[in-house]
Design an enzyme around this catalytic site. Structure first.
Site, mmCIF file in Angstrom:
data_model
loop_
_atom_site.group_PDB
_atom_site.id
_atom_site.type_symbol
_atom_site.label_atom_id
_atom_site.label_comp_id
_atom_site.label_asym_id
_atom_site.label_seq_id
_atom_site.Cartn_x
_atom_site.Cartn_y
_atom_site.Cartn_z
ATOM 1 C CB CYS A 11 -0.935 0.014 1.205
ATOM 2 S SG CYS A 11 -0.085 0.332 2.751
ATOM 3 C CB CYS A 14 4.021 -0.773 2.172
ATOM 4 S SG CYS A 14 2.800 -1.510 3.267
#
Lengths: 77, 135
Positions: A11, A14
Site C-alpha cells: 500500500c 509501505c
C-alpha cells in the site's frame, strides 16, 4: 552489508517506507540490500501484526509507521 | 491467503498468562473467547518474554492492551513490565474470586473471566446500551 526489510503488502504507506529507507541508506553511504516482503504469511513469520514494518538484519525496529528518512537513519547508524 | 493490507488502525491485543494451573487455563480460554468475538486479538506472551522484536514492537504500537493473569503471581503483567510495556489494563482473576487450585476451567468460570474482560475493553458499555436503544 545491512539487510533492510520492508514488511508490507504494497500500500502507499509501505511504498513510502521503502522509499525513505532507500534514501536513508544512500544518505549514510551504507552498503545495503533492501528487500520488500509482501506476502502476508511471510510477514507474520516476523510476529508482526501491523504494517508497514521495518526490520534491519531481521530485527524488527518499527511497526505500523511510515518512518521518515531521519528516523530510519537513526536505526541504521 | 490473499495479500490483505494490514496498515489499518492499531489493534487491541490480549495477553493471557496461560499458566499451568486451572486459573491459567481459565485466563487462556477467556482470551481466546474474546478473540473469537472480535474484541481484540490474543497475542503471544512468550514472544514478549523471548523479546521477539516483531511481537514487542507490535505490542508497543497497539491501541489497547488487556493482560489477564490467573493468579496473584502476575506473570503476564510482570512479563510486559520487564519488556518496558507499561500501558495496559490488567485483569487479575483472583479479584473475581477465582482461587488457584479451586477454579476449574469450566464454562462458568471462563464466562466470568470473559465478562469482566469485556467490561474492561469497553464492550460491556455497548451491551448495556443496546436495550435502552430499543426502548
Amino acid at each position: 552489508m545491512k539487510k533492510i526489510q520492508i514488511l508490507g503488502t504494497g500500500c502507499a504507506k509501505c511504498k513510502k517506507l521503502a522509499e525513505n529507507a532507500e534514501a536513508a541508506a544512500k544518505q549514510l553511504g551504507l552498503e545495503h540490500d533492501l528487500v520488500k516482503i509482501t506476502d502476508i504469511n511471510e510477514i507474520m513469520k516476523y510476529g508482526v501484526m501491523m504494517t508497514p514494518a521495518l526490520a534491519i538484519d531481521g530485527d524488527v525496529k518499527s511497526v505500523g509507521k511510515a518512518l521518515s528518512v531521519d528516523e530510519i537513519k537513526a536505526f541504521l547508524k | 491467503m490473499a495479500n490483505e493490507c494490514a496498515c489499518m488502525g492499531a489493534p487491541t491485543l490480549i495477553f493471557s498468562c496461560s499458566g499451568a494451573a486451572d486459573v491459567g487455563e481459565v485466563a487462556d480460554r477467556a482470551a481466546r473467547m474474546l478473540t473469537k468475538e472480535g474484541l481484540g486479538r490474543m497475542y503471544c506472551l512468550a514472544g514478549i518474554g523471548g523479546r521477539v522484536s516483531g511481537i514487542v514492537k507490535t505490542t508497543e504500537a497497539a491501541d489497547r492492551i488487556l493482560v489477564i493473569d490467573g493468579c496473584p503471581l502476575d506473570c503476564a503483567k510482570n512479563s510486559l513490565d520487564q519488556a518496558g510495556i507499561g500501558r495496559y489494563n490488567h485483569l487479575q482473576l483472583a479479584d473475581l474470586g477465582l482461587a488457584k487450585g479451586q477454579s476449574p476451567a469450566n464454562d462458568e468460570n471462563v464466562s466470568r473471566a470473559a465478562a469482566q474482560a469485556r467490561e474492561m475493553l469497553g464492550a460491556g458499555c455497548l451491551t448495556m446500551a443496546l436495550p435502552s436503544a430499543k426502548a
